[in-house]
Design a protein around this motif. Sequence first.
Motif, PDB file in Angstrom:
ATOM      1  N   MET A   1      32.426  15.527 -28.014  1.00  0.00           N
ATOM      2  CA  MET A   1      33.527  14.642 -27.757  1.00  0.00           C
ATOM      3  C   MET A   1      34.827  15.375 -28.063  1.00  0.00           C
ATOM      4  SD  MET A   1      34.185  10.815 -29.065  1.00  0.00           S
ATOM      5  CE  MET A   1      35.218   9.881 -28.001  1.00  0.00           C
ATOM      6  N   LYS A   2      35.866  15.040 -27.329  1.00  0.00           N
ATOM      7  CA  LYS A   2      37.168  15.659 -27.562  1.00  0.00           C
ATOM      8  C   LYS A   2      38.009  14.769 -28.472  1.00  0.00           C
ATOM      9  CE  LYS A   2      37.278  18.517 -23.535  1.00  0.00           C
ATOM     10  NZ  LYS A   2      37.403  18.447 -22.119  1.00  0.00           N
ATOM     11  N   TYR A   3      38.797  15.438 -29.315  1.00  0.00           N
ATOM     12  CA  TYR A   3      39.664  14.765 -30.273  1.00  0.00           C
ATOM     13  C   TYR A   3      41.050  15.386 -30.225  1.00  0.00           C
ATOM     14  CZ  TYR A   3      35.296  13.128 -32.368  1.00  0.00           C
ATOM     15  OH  TYR A   3      34.070  12.548 -32.590  1.00  0.00           O
ATOM     16  N   GLU A  52      35.347  25.418 -30.197  1.00  0.00           N
ATOM     17  CA  GLU A  52      35.821  24.045 -30.362  1.00  0.00           C
ATOM     18  C   GLU A  52      37.283  23.863 -29.955  1.00  0.00           C
ATOM     19  OE1 GLU A  52      33.335  22.361 -34.119  1.00  0.00           O
ATOM     20  OE2 GLU A  52      34.529  24.172 -34.493  1.00  0.00           O
ATOM     21  N   VAL A  54      40.257  23.642 -27.642  1.00  0.00           N
ATOM     22  CA  VAL A  54      40.613  23.453 -26.240  1.00  0.00           C
ATOM     23  C   VAL A  54      42.074  23.851 -26.052  1.00  0.00           C
ATOM     24  CG1 VAL A  54      40.844  21.779 -24.357  1.00  0.00           C
ATOM     25  CG2 VAL A  54      38.911  21.607 -25.954  1.00  0.00           C
ATOM     26  N   VAL A  95      43.748  20.053 -29.533  1.00  0.00           N
ATOM     27  CA  VAL A  95      42.732  19.328 -28.780  1.00  0.00           C
ATOM     28  C   VAL A  95      41.438  20.083 -29.088  1.00  0.00           C
ATOM     29  CG1 VAL A  95      41.851  18.626 -26.532  1.00  0.00           C
ATOM     30  CG2 VAL A  95      44.324  18.577 -26.980  1.00  0.00           C
ATOM     31  N   LEU A  96      40.498  19.375 -29.700  1.00  0.00           N
ATOM     32  CA  LEU A  96      39.241  19.988 -30.133  1.00  0.00           C
ATOM     33  C   LEU A  96      38.063  19.318 -29.454  1.00  0.00           C
ATOM     34  CD1 LEU A  96      39.972  20.197 -33.973  1.00  0.00           C
ATOM     35  CD2 LEU A  96      40.378  21.946 -32.226  1.00  0.00           C
ATOM     36  N   ASP A  97      37.070  20.096 -29.166  1.00  0.00           N
ATOM     37  CA  ASP A  97      35.813  19.585 -28.618  1.00  0.00           C
ATOM     38  C   ASP A  97      34.766  19.797 -29.694  1.00  0.00           C
ATOM     39  OD1 ASP A  97      33.719  18.704 -27.087  1.00  0.00           O
ATOM     40  OD2 ASP A  97      34.074  20.100 -25.427  1.00  0.00           O
ATOM     41  N   CYS A  98      34.484  18.734 -30.449  1.00  0.00           N
ATOM     42  CA  CYS A  98      33.603  18.820 -31.614  1.00  0.00           C
ATOM     43  C   CYS A  98      32.381  17.929 -31.446  1.00  0.00           C
ATOM     44  CB  CYS A  98      34.357  18.413 -32.871  1.00  0.00           C
ATOM     45  SG  CYS A  98      35.706  19.518 -33.292  1.00  0.00           S
ATOM     46  N   GLU A 132      37.649   9.276 -22.571  1.00  0.00           N
ATOM     47  CA  GLU A 132      37.295   9.926 -21.314  1.00  0.00           C
ATOM     48  C   GLU A 132      37.300   8.898 -20.187  1.00  0.00           C
ATOM     49  OE1 GLU A 132      34.082  12.643 -21.503  1.00  0.00           O
ATOM     50  OE2 GLU A 132      34.571  13.233 -23.551  1.00  0.00           O
TER      51      GLU A 132
END
Length: 137
Positions: A1-3, A52, A54, A95-98, A132
């Motif tokens: 999920m992106k945060y 992680e 983005v 923007v992180l994809d964790c 999303e």
Amino acid sequence: MKYLVQIQGTQAAYDAMAGKPSPGNPAWSEADIAAMFAHMGAINDDLAETGELVDGNGLAEPARTRYVLSGPGGKPVITDGPYSETKEVLAGYWVLDCASLDRVTEIAARVVACPIPEGSTPSPIIIQPIQEAPPES
């Protein structure tokens, strides 16, 4: 999920980094600024290595920003910053994809551990999931 991981700041904090102190915001030395950039750079390097990261950037001070609002008749009303009604502003973001909220919280804990001059008011971190778009039918 992106945060979206957001770090808040104030015009006073930016001023302190430029050598202009105020209550709760002592002036930063060149060594203080170098330590902050080294700390954030190490976090960014680690996040890039794990895949992680983005995107992420620090943002310019509020005094260099512009506020645009829809005014009467739909005409834009434009105000240059800083804004007296706004105490905290977005100072930077990642923007992180964790894999989980727990993981992104670990990362935020590293961010708040950034060295700052003694007597400084720490900047809060906000973690917000990025919603999303629903799948197209």
